[in-house]
Design an enzyme around this catalytic site. Structure first.
Site, PDB file in Angstrom:
ATOM      1  N   GLY A  70       0.784  -1.215   0.000  1.00  0.00           N
ATOM      2  CA  GLY A  70       0.000   0.000   0.000  1.00  0.00           C
ATOM      3  C   GLY A  70       0.820   1.270   0.000  1.00  0.00           C
ATOM      4  N   ASN A 150      -8.049   4.586   8.465  1.00  0.00           N
ATOM      5  CA  ASN A 150      -7.454   3.410   9.104  1.00  0.00           C
ATOM      6  C   ASN A 150      -7.526   3.439  10.620  1.00  0.00           C
ATOM      7  OD1 ASN A 150      -5.449   5.568   8.232  1.00  0.00           O
ATOM      8  ND2 ASN A 150      -4.256   4.528   9.830  1.00  0.00           N
ATOM      9  N   CYS A 328       1.639   1.277  10.859  1.00  0.00           N
ATOM     10  CA  CYS A 328       2.699   1.691   9.942  1.00  0.00           C
ATOM     11  C   CYS A 328       3.573   2.796  10.526  1.00  0.00           C
ATOM     12  CB  CYS A 328       2.092   2.179   8.628  1.00  0.00           C
ATOM     13  SG  CYS A 328       1.136   0.913   7.787  1.00  0.00           S
TER      14      CYS A 328
END
Length: 386
Positions: A70, A150, A328
């Site tokens: 991604g 997210n 992340c």
């Protein structure tokens, strides 16, 4: 008992994904660029995966470009389209609640002289369409908007946004970060007016280190990786055949009995929300428009008087695994930009956890997590007050 409730960070691969990956590593391990039979066999896996993915989106297989995941898909879409269209303008629009793999490339583009407008969101994480309309000019070459946030699971109305963009400036490219949306929603880029779409494999029970970028035919995007000219020169480098094959299988499987999968996720989400709301000093973020208007697999919960990192590790002692935000960026602790953008109270910014589910999550895991929170929170709050 164990409860893995961090599926927005990564998911356990389907058994079928592991099987095809083992086959492509152990038996059909050729380089897809090789002209002999081993290469032809490998290239077949790549072609079939591209066709499987294209089918889920109702697009042409040639519009799928494989990436390392991604983050690369988002970088490719943003930097590649900005560089390819710089003669048309230098203005880009995005939101305050984008993933770092969108936000940081845009900061890089600002350094190169591009102008970036960051749209505000309301307390549910939804952009103001009028603000977007007013922001678009003849210089706007790109709009990038995350479909499912997210951290809190807010969902943007992508079709309406696209229509608004194209009515104001038909030449503006519309990029959608669908990394948390793909597999949870039926996404049809041509019907929805999407020019570029980013997806990651390990969010849908595929392997890590693989993803793709849907690129509408004729959309101008410059490659950001150069080399041997693989994938028609758009993304050079020997294709990750095991990853690509695994991603194709995951994409196909995640959309089988899709409505039942989504209904299961919403059942879990409602159960968790109902359970935590009974606990003193708990706030569920971003659900004022109704749970059904948020993503089925993500819940953001703030716990008054308890630091998120402390609660996260206390839950870990119960074999319950959650996140304090985007995995992340978890190695760089900072207060969430998303939570700030939706105006979460200052004292709760560092007291928020993300719970996220998958098709493998059970109701027993949800009940166990709620029970654990009822045990842990009074103890932690007593300790904090001292």
């Amino acid at each position: 008992m164990r409860a893995y409730l961090d599926n927005a960070a990564t998911t356990r691969p389907f058994d079928s994904v592991k099987e095809i990956m083992m086959k492509t590593m152990d038996i059909d391990y050729g380089n897809p660029s090789s002209m002999h039979m081993k290469g032809v066999e490998a290239e077949k896996y790549v072609r079939e995966a591209r066709e499987k993915i294209a089918k889920t989106l109702k697009v042409d297989a040639k519009e799928i470009v494989f990436t390392s995941g991604g983050t690369e898909s988002n970088n490719f879409a943003l930097i590649g389209s900005a560089l390819a269209n710089k003669r048309a303008g230098n203005h880009i629009i995005t939101t305050r609640i984008e993933h770092p793999s969108v936000y940081n490339p845009l900061l890089f583009l600002e350094e190169l002289g591009y102008k970036v407008t960051f749209l505000e969101v309301d307390h549910n994480g939804i952009i103001d369409l009028e603000q977007l309309k007013q922001a678009i000019t003849k210089e706007t070459i790109l709009v990038s908007i995350i479909m499912v946030n997210n951290e809190m699971g807010s969902v943007q109305d992508i079709s309406t946004i696209s229509k608004l963009i194209k009515e104001k400036n038909n030449d503006t490219i519309f990029h959608v970060d669908a990394i948390q949306a793909y597999g949870k929603y039926q996404i049809y880029p041509k019907r929805m007016g999407i020019d570029l779409l980013s997806v990651s494999g390990h969010k849908i029970h595929g392997p890590k280190g693989i993803g793709f970028l849907y690129m509408k035919d004729k959309v101008k995007v410059k490659p950001v990786i150069y080399g041997g000219g693989q994938q028609k020169g758009m993304r050079s480098g020997t294709e990750n055949v095991p990853g690509i094959a695994g991603l194709g299988v995951a994409a196909e499987e995640i959309y089988k009995n899709h409505s039942e999968k989504v209904a299961h996720l919403y059942t879990l989400k409602n159960a968790l929300i109902d359970g935590v709301k009974k606990i003193e000093g708990v706030t569920v973020n971003g659900v004022d428009l109704g749970v059904e208007n948020t993503a089925p697999h993500v819940v953001s919960v703030s716990f008054d008087g308890v630091r998120s990192e402390v609660l996260l590790h206390a839950l870990e002692d119960y074999n319950i695994y959650v996140s304090s935000g985007s995995a992340c960026s978890s190695n760089h602790p900072a207060l969430s930009g998303t939570l700030k953008a939706i105006h979460v109270k200052k004292e709760l910014l560092d007291s928020t956890l993300r719970f996220s589910f998958s098709v493998n999550t059970t109701m027993e895991e949800i009940e166990y997590a709620i029970s654990a929170l009822n045990d842990i929170l009074p103890q932690l709050r007593r300790f904090t007050r001292k």
